[in-house]
Design an enzyme around this catalytic site. Structure first.
Site, PDB file in Angstrom:
ATOM      1  N   ASP A  22     -49.961 -48.555  41.011  1.00 40.50           N
ATOM      2  CA  ASP A  22     -50.362 -48.658  39.538  1.00 40.50           C
ATOM      3  C   ASP A  22     -51.102 -47.187  41.126  1.00 40.50           C
ATOM      4  O   ASP A  22     -52.299 -48.031  41.252  1.00 40.50           O
ATOM      5  CB  ASP A  22     -51.305 -48.934  39.392  1.00 40.50           C
ATOM      6  CG  ASP A  22     -51.963 -47.989  38.030  1.00 40.50           C
ATOM      7  OD1 ASP A  22     -51.740 -46.921  37.884  1.00 40.50           O
ATOM      8  OD2 ASP A  22     -52.459 -48.379  37.257  1.00 40.50           O
ATOM      9  N   HIS A  62     -68.403 -46.921  32.500  1.00 44.82           N
ATOM     10  CA  HIS A  62     -67.146 -46.173  31.253  1.00 44.82           C
ATOM     11  C   HIS A  62     -66.466 -47.960  30.570  1.00 44.82           C
ATOM     12  O   HIS A  62     -66.098 -47.778  29.673  1.00 44.82           O
ATOM     13  CB  HIS A  62     -66.067 -46.162  32.066  1.00 44.82           C
ATOM     14  CG  HIS A  62     -65.806 -45.321  33.370  1.00 44.82           C
ATOM     15  ND1 HIS A  62     -66.578 -43.412  32.571  1.00 44.82           N
ATOM     16  CD2 HIS A  62     -65.578 -45.570  35.056  1.00 44.82           C
ATOM     17  CE1 HIS A  62     -66.297 -43.536  34.083  1.00 44.82           C
ATOM     18  NE2 HIS A  62     -65.810 -44.193  34.819  1.00 44.82           N
TER      19      HIS A  62
HETATM   20  C1  X5A Z   1     -66.034 -46.185  38.126  1.00 43.04           C
HETATM   21  C2  X5A Z   1     -64.897 -45.161  37.973  1.00 43.04           C
HETATM   22  C3  X5A Z   1     -63.269 -43.750  37.450  1.00 43.04           C
HETATM   23  C4  X5A Z   1     -61.780 -44.513  36.851  1.00 43.04           C
HETATM   24  C5  X5A Z   1     -61.044 -42.848  37.378  1.00 43.04           C
HETATM   25  C6  X5A Z   1     -59.378 -43.134  36.490  1.00 43.04           C
HETATM   26  N1  X5A Z   1     -64.347 -44.975  37.458  1.00 43.04           N
HETATM   27  N2  X5A Z   1     -58.550 -41.762  37.157  1.00 43.04           N
HETATM   28  O1  X5A Z   1     -65.529 -44.222  39.128  1.00 43.04           O
HETATM   29 ZN    ZN Z   2     -66.956 -42.954  38.926  1.00 42.11          ZN
END
Ligand code: X5A
Ligand code: ZN
Length: 571
Positions: free
Chosen positions: A20, A135
């Protein structure tokens, strides 16, 4: 009081088990490399090492639904195929049999850090964790994040330690929409995030990442989003964002604790961020944050995917937490036009909610970055940028303490006998705070042809009387030289014009060797004019701030710089 470093080796166990390309950058080496570098530099050894513990179910429940926690618990027993299928139900997420354990350690590490700081065992600290958290949402993993480590820590600080005002600074290059959703109607948590946005064309592609998302209901104004609409933002842009948005609002909010969603994908070299800020920048940002909440800064790792850049930035942050001076910033200290646009859009969106932003944003910030290597610019500011002066004492939008008036302009003197609180609330309502006639003045000893000043900037010709200048200069060897003395005369004149309300702010150029002494005189002079509190901020090349340890004015002056040796509590 020291600095805590919270870590547990088990957090390196989770890793991607299938192909991935989006997720492969979130790898165990992020932690091992950063920790190794901290050890190499002798920084880890200077910290109080704490082994991370797992967050309890109840603690996870501060933010997440019981069903979601149970689902995660179940992933420990799944096979690779099942893990991949479940991961596919979320955006940019992968699960591993160790994910539940790692994610509980990550949240637990943040909790331990907050407990250590609020118990007074350490002043500040960093939790080196993965998976990251900002997130993740009440019932959803997202963007490599499983549990929202920082949000859980904030709720815990409120519930277990009775805190009323917590600032979360999210300098990760992605929008921590998870944190925003959790606190968007909560005025007790101020969430600031800057993020690569590109007018909505960058992940996570959310309308609510823009500057006009400012929170809801009682939380209006307590979400502060600064979208970067171009890649390539660097040191000047980040420092400008702090000086012109975050710090004014944060001082007004007056937090009891600062939590940092410390993602370093906003640093140079990172494949996600595509930004230009150098690792040293994070030392400066960390230093600036230490002005708040009595220095109680708890940082928790979020993103950061360029191993070398990440490790260096982590070292810079830990160095600053330990109190080491920050290395000078390299590169041109001129913000990008697009950054100034973004900053201005936040000022406009937030001005209704923050007094400290109300006199800004009507015009662009200056773009001239002129400063020769031989000279240091001293920036003087009329308090709050308005006259007559309202006290810049800490306040929050919902509970304004009655402001004081500071001695200074003629308006003040005429009004001084009246009921101070009633008058200032009247001034507040009627917006009778006149802007000084001159917005910005620049005082130069020799006119610099290369300096292209905006047309509304006054080139200040005047100087303080020679006798007065000499009297101020006398205690300072560094001011004996003619050039320094001439510059000092200009600084004093400018200061006078600011203090009597004719000029809003000014920039003066002084020989580098005389910068510390000039600042010292400016501080003394400001205090002798009746200023009650003074903030002295040195950014960049000023290695030695004036020595404020030698007499009685220290309770009125707070000095923060690359080598500020102390912070004054109760300021
Ligand atoms: C914690 C963080 C980034 C996710 C990126 C997805 N997440 N394309 O940096
Ligand atoms: Zn980030």
């Amino acid at each position: 009081m020291g600095t805590a470093l919270v870590y547990h080796e088990d957090m390196t166990a989770a890793r991607l088990l299938w192909d991935d390309p989006e997720c492969e950058i979130e790898c165990p080496e992020r932690l091992t490399t950063a920790l190794e570098r901290l050890q190499q530099r002798g920084l880890e050894q200077r910290c109080l090492r704490l082994a991370a513990r797992e967050a309890s179910e109840a603690e996870l429940g501060l933010v997440h639904s019981p069903e979601y926690v149970a689902l995660l618990q179940g992933t420990q027993a799944l096979g690779t195929g099942e893990l991949q299928t479940l991961s596919g139900q979320y955006d940019a997420v992968y699960f591993h049999p160790s994910t539940f354990h790692c994610a509980r350690l990550a949240a637990g590490a943040a909790l331990q850090l907050v407990d250590a700081v609020l118990a007074g065992a350490v002043r500040n600290g960093l939790a080196l964790v993965r998976p990251p958290g900002h997130h993740s949402q009440r019932a959803a993993a997202n963007g490599f994040c499983v549990f929202n480590n920082v949000a859980i820590a904030a709720k815990h600080a409120q519930r277990q330690h009775g805190l009323h005002r917590i600032l979360i600074v999210d300098w990760d290059v992605h929008h921590g929409q998870g944190i925003q959703y959790i606190f968007e109607d909560d005025p007790s948590v101020l969430y600031f995030s800057w993020h690569r946005y590109e007018h909505g064309r960058f992940w996570p592609y959310l309308r609510e990442s823009d500057a006009d998302a400012v929170g809801q209901g009682p939380g209006l104004g307590f979400t502060v989003n600064l979208p970067w609409n171009q890649v390539g933002m660097g040191n000047a842009d980040y420092v400008a964002a702090f000086l012109h948005v975050l710090l004014p609002v944060a001082f007004e909010f007056n937090p009891e604790l600062v939590l940092v969603s410390a993602g370093f994908d906003s640093a140079i070299g990172d494949p996600e961020g595509q930004m230009q800020a150098t690792p040293e920048c994070f030392a400066h940002l960390t230093q600036l944050l230490q002005m708040l909440a009595g220095g109680r800064v708890c940082a928790v790792l979020e993103g950061g995917y360029h191993l070398e850049s990440l490790s260096q930035s982590v070292c810079m942050m830990v160095q600053a937490l330990l109190g080491d001076p920050a290395p000078p910033l390299s590169g041109p200290m001129v913000p990008h036009a697009s950054a100034l646009e973004s900053i201005q859009s936040v000022q406009v969106a937030q001005a209704p909610h923050w007094m400290s932003l109300q006199q800004q944003g009507q015009r662009g910030l200056g773009r001239d970055g002129a400063s020769g290597s031989h000279a240091v610019a001293v920036t003087l500011n009329h308090p709050l940028g308005v006259a007559p002066v309202l006290s810049p004492c800490p306040r929050s939008p919902e509970g304004r303490p009655s402001p004081l008036l500071l001695p200074g302009g003629p308006e003040f003197k005429a009004a001084a006998t009246q009921d101070v609180a009633a008058l200032s609330s009247l001034l507040d309502q009627l917006r009778l705070n006149p802007t000084p006639p001159v917005r910005t003045a620049v005082a130069l000893t020799a006119p610099d042809a290369a300096l292209a000043l905006p047309s509304d900037v006054l080139c200040e010709e005047g100087s303080a009387p020679q006798e007065e200048t000499q009297a101020w200069a006398r205690p300072h060897e560094a001011l004996a030289q003619d050039r320094a003395l001439t510059a000092l005369g200009k600084v004093l004149y400018l200061l006078d014009r600011i203090l009597d309300g004719q000029v809003s702010s000014g920039i003066a150029v002084t020989p580098a060797s005389a910068a510390a002494a000039t600042l010292d005189v400016a501080i003394r002079c400001g205090l002798s004019h009746g200023a009650q509190r003074l903030l002295c901020l040195a950014v960049g090349q000023l290695d030695r701030p004036p020595d404020l340890t030698d007499d009685g004015y220290d309770s009125q002056v707070m000095c923060v710089s690359g080598s500020a040796s102390r912070r004054l509590e109760g300021f």
